[in-house]
Design a protein around this motif. Structure first.
Motif, short mmCIF file in Angstrom:
data_model
loop_
_atom_site.label_atom_id
_atom_site.label_comp_id
_atom_site.label_asym_id
_atom_site.label_seq_id
_atom_site.Cartn_x
_atom_site.Cartn_y
_atom_site.Cartn_z
N CYS A 251 20.42 -1.42 25.80
CA CYS A 251 21.21 -2.64 25.63
C CYS A 251 22.66 -2.36 26.00
CB CYS A 251 21.11 -3.11 24.18
SG CYS A 251 22.21 -4.48 23.76
N ARG A 252 23.21 -3.14 26.90
CA ARG A 252 24.59 -2.91 27.33
C ARG A 252 25.58 -3.15 26.19
NH1 ARG A 252 24.14 -6.18 33.11
NH2 ARG A 252 22.63 -4.75 34.07
N HIS A 253 25.28 -4.09 25.32
CA HIS A 253 26.15 -4.39 24.19
C HIS A 253 26.24 -3.22 23.22
CE1 HIS A 253 27.82 -6.60 20.76
NE2 HIS A 253 26.81 -6.16 20.03
N ASP A 254 25.12 -2.53 23.02
CA ASP A 254 25.07 -1.40 22.10
C ASP A 254 23.93 -0.49 22.54
OD1 ASP A 254 24.79 0.42 20.01
OD2 ASP A 254 25.33 -1.05 18.48
N PRO A 255 24.23 0.57 23.29
CA PRO A 255 23.19 1.43 23.87
C PRO A 255 22.37 2.21 22.86
CG PRO A 255 25.25 1.65 25.08
CD PRO A 255 25.56 0.90 23.82
N ARG A 256 22.67 2.09 21.58
CA ARG A 256 21.79 2.69 20.57
C ARG A 256 20.44 1.99 20.54
NH1 ARG A 256 25.69 2.43 15.36
NH2 ARG A 256 26.15 0.41 16.36
N PHE A 257 20.39 0.79 21.12
CA PHE A 257 19.18 -0.02 21.08
C PHE A 257 18.68 -0.29 22.49
CE2 PHE A 257 21.99 -0.90 17.54
CZ PHE A 257 21.19 -0.44 16.50
N GLY B 137 17.10 5.61 12.44
CA GLY B 137 18.33 6.37 12.27
C GLY B 137 19.43 6.16 13.29
N PRO B 138 19.74 4.93 13.71
CA PRO B 138 20.83 4.75 14.68
C PRO B 138 22.20 5.15 14.14
CG PRO B 138 20.16 2.62 13.82
CD PRO B 138 19.15 3.62 13.33
N CYS B 139 22.31 5.24 12.81
CA CYS B 139 23.58 5.68 12.21
C CYS B 139 23.61 7.18 11.94
CB CYS B 139 23.83 4.91 10.90
SG CYS B 139 24.00 3.14 11.10
N GLY B 140 22.56 7.89 12.38
CA GLY B 140 22.53 9.34 12.26
C GLY B 140 22.00 9.85 10.94
N ASP B 141 21.39 8.96 10.13
CA ASP B 141 20.96 9.36 8.79
C ASP B 141 19.45 9.35 8.60
OD1 ASP B 141 20.58 6.67 8.94
OD2 ASP B 141 21.83 6.13 7.23
N GLY B 142 18.71 9.05 9.65
CA GLY B 142 17.26 9.03 9.55
C GLY B 142 16.68 7.81 8.87
N PRO C 168 14.82 4.56 8.31
CA PRO C 168 13.83 3.88 9.15
C PRO C 168 13.80 2.36 9.02
CG PRO C 168 12.76 4.71 7.19
CD PRO C 168 14.20 5.11 7.08
N ASP C 169 14.47 1.82 8.00
CA ASP C 169 14.23 0.43 7.63
C ASP C 169 15.40 -0.52 7.86
OD1 ASP C 169 11.69 1.15 6.71
OD2 ASP C 169 12.44 1.60 4.70
N GLY C 170 16.50 -0.04 8.42
CA GLY C 170 17.70 -0.88 8.50
C GLY C 170 17.49 -2.20 9.19
N PHE C 171 16.75 -2.20 10.31
CA PHE C 171 16.59 -3.44 11.08
C PHE C 171 15.90 -4.53 10.29
CE2 PHE C 171 12.38 -1.72 11.69
CZ PHE C 171 11.56 -2.78 12.02
N LYS C 172 15.07 -4.14 9.32
CA LYS C 172 14.29 -5.12 8.57
C LYS C 172 15.19 -6.05 7.75
CE LYS C 172 10.62 -1.68 8.00
NZ LYS C 172 9.82 -0.91 7.03
N TYR C 173 16.35 -5.54 7.37
CA TYR C 173 17.22 -6.28 6.44
C TYR C 173 18.49 -6.80 7.11
CZ TYR C 173 13.93 -3.99 3.41
OH TYR C 173 12.76 -3.55 2.83
N ILE C 174 18.52 -6.75 8.44
CA ILE C 174 19.54 -7.37 9.30
C ILE C 174 20.85 -6.58 9.37
CG2 ILE C 174 20.91 -9.43 9.76
CD1 ILE C 174 17.92 -9.80 10.32
N ILE C 175 21.34 -6.08 8.24
CA ILE C 175 22.62 -5.37 8.22
C ILE C 175 22.40 -3.92 7.85
CG2 ILE C 175 24.88 -5.19 7.10
CD1 ILE C 175 24.87 -8.15 6.67
N GLU C 176 23.02 -3.02 8.62
CA GLU C 176 23.02 -1.59 8.31
C GLU C 176 24.33 -1.00 8.76
OE1 GLU C 176 20.37 2.46 9.11
OE2 GLU C 176 20.07 0.70 10.38
N ASP C 177 25.17 -0.59 7.82
CA ASP C 177 26.50 -0.07 8.13
C ASP C 177 27.24 -1.03 9.07
OD1 ASP C 177 25.95 2.05 6.46
OD2 ASP C 177 25.51 3.46 8.06
N ASP C 178 27.57 -0.58 10.28
CA ASP C 178 28.32 -1.45 11.20
C ASP C 178 27.41 -2.30 12.08
OD1 ASP C 178 27.31 0.72 12.71
OD2 ASP C 178 28.93 0.58 14.16
#
Length: 287
Positions: A27-33, A89-94, A96-106
């Motif tokens: 993704c150009r907006h955020d290459p983590r994805f 783990g896109p924030c480097g912490d492993g 697995p579930d952040g996307f399910k709840y819409i918000i994860e850190d930044d």
């Protein structure tokens, strides 16, 4: 008269990597994805006539399997299939579930999804102002919460067997309820727009395992009220059905016989639902 063969390297590259079952794009907006696509070969003849169908993976991140499972549907119903990848783990912490709840850190996963959609629509010349979205298990988590945030973008949402559900309940905080929704997201839920979305809740009748979805107090996913919608995914699916119906939503439930927690086995039911939605809109457009 035969259509001339285009032999330019750029055209060969496009046909090889940007049509059919594609490679994976950052993704150009955020290459983590990233994401992959299925683009029907006939798209270039009339791209404006194609719909976007989004298939959201679960915890196992089987994005390409879901993409491939919708290929035949896409060919017959003039759809482009988009399968995002929200990695562990896109924030480097492993985590697995952040996307399910819409918000994860930044990260706002709904905004990442919209950025990917805009990128695909611009690249292919399709109208993605409204689209179909299916998600199973973790993807079912994401899909119904995305619907709360962006109902005006959804033609239909198929919500498959989420382990935990967010009810339209203004007595409990996000993500069990929606009491603090406006404070978190900057706008209220648009119930009127949600009533325009065709909603399917789908779950296997044998999806009765509870070990992964019941969270005791003090555990990582514990929230007050998290287990109140019942012990199984079938119970939670039914609780969400009752809640959405009570708010006037166009929602139906499909409990698929003899199916455990297996997203591939509910897909015939999902495809039949999406076909009804697309056929209905085709009739409306013809009037």
């Amino acid at each position: 008269m035969l259509t001339p063969v285009v032999d330019a390297p750029s055209e060969r590259y496009r046909q090889l990597y940007h049509r059919g079952s594609t490679t994976v794009f950052a993704c150009r907006h955020d290459p983590r994805f990233s994401y992959c696509l299925y683009v029907p070969p006939e798209l270039d003849q009339a791209p404006e006539s194609y719909r976007l169908l989004i298939a959201v993976h679960g915890t196992g991140r089987t994005m390409s399997a879901y993409r491939d499972a919708f290929v035949e549907f896409a060919l017959y119903h003039r759809c482009v299939v988009l399968a995002p990848l929200f990695p562990v783990g896109p924030c480097g912490d492993g985590e697995p579930d952040g996307f399910k709840y819409i918000i994860e850190d930044d990260i706002r996963y709904d905004l990442v999804m919209l950025a990917i959609i805009d990128e695909v629509a611009a690249a292919l010349g399709i109208d993605a102002s409204k689209f179909l979205m299916f998600g199973y298990s973790g993807g079912g988590h994401f899909t119904h919460r995305f619907m709360y945030l962006h109902p005006q973008r959804l033609l239909a949402a198929s919500i498959g067997a989420p382990g935990s559900v967010t009810l339209l309940d203004d007595t409990r905080d996000w993500w069990v309820g929606i009491r603090d929704f406006e404070r978190i997201f900057g706008h209220p839920i648009d119930l009127s727009a949600m009533r325009d979305v065709a909603i399917q809740l789908v779950v296997g009748a044998a999806d009765l395992e509870t070990w992964e979805i019941n969270h005791p107090p003090g555990s990582r996913r514990w929230r007050e009220g998290i287990n109140d919608t019942g012990p199984t995914r079938v119970d939670r699916n039914t609780a969400l059905l009752s809640n959405l119906k009570a708010h006037g939503m166009r929602v139906e439930q499909s409990i698929v016989p003899n199916v455990p927690h297996d997203g591939m086995k509910v897909l015939p039911t999902v495809k039949a639902f999406f076909k009804r939605v697309l056929d209905g809109h085709a009739r409306d457009d013809a009037k």
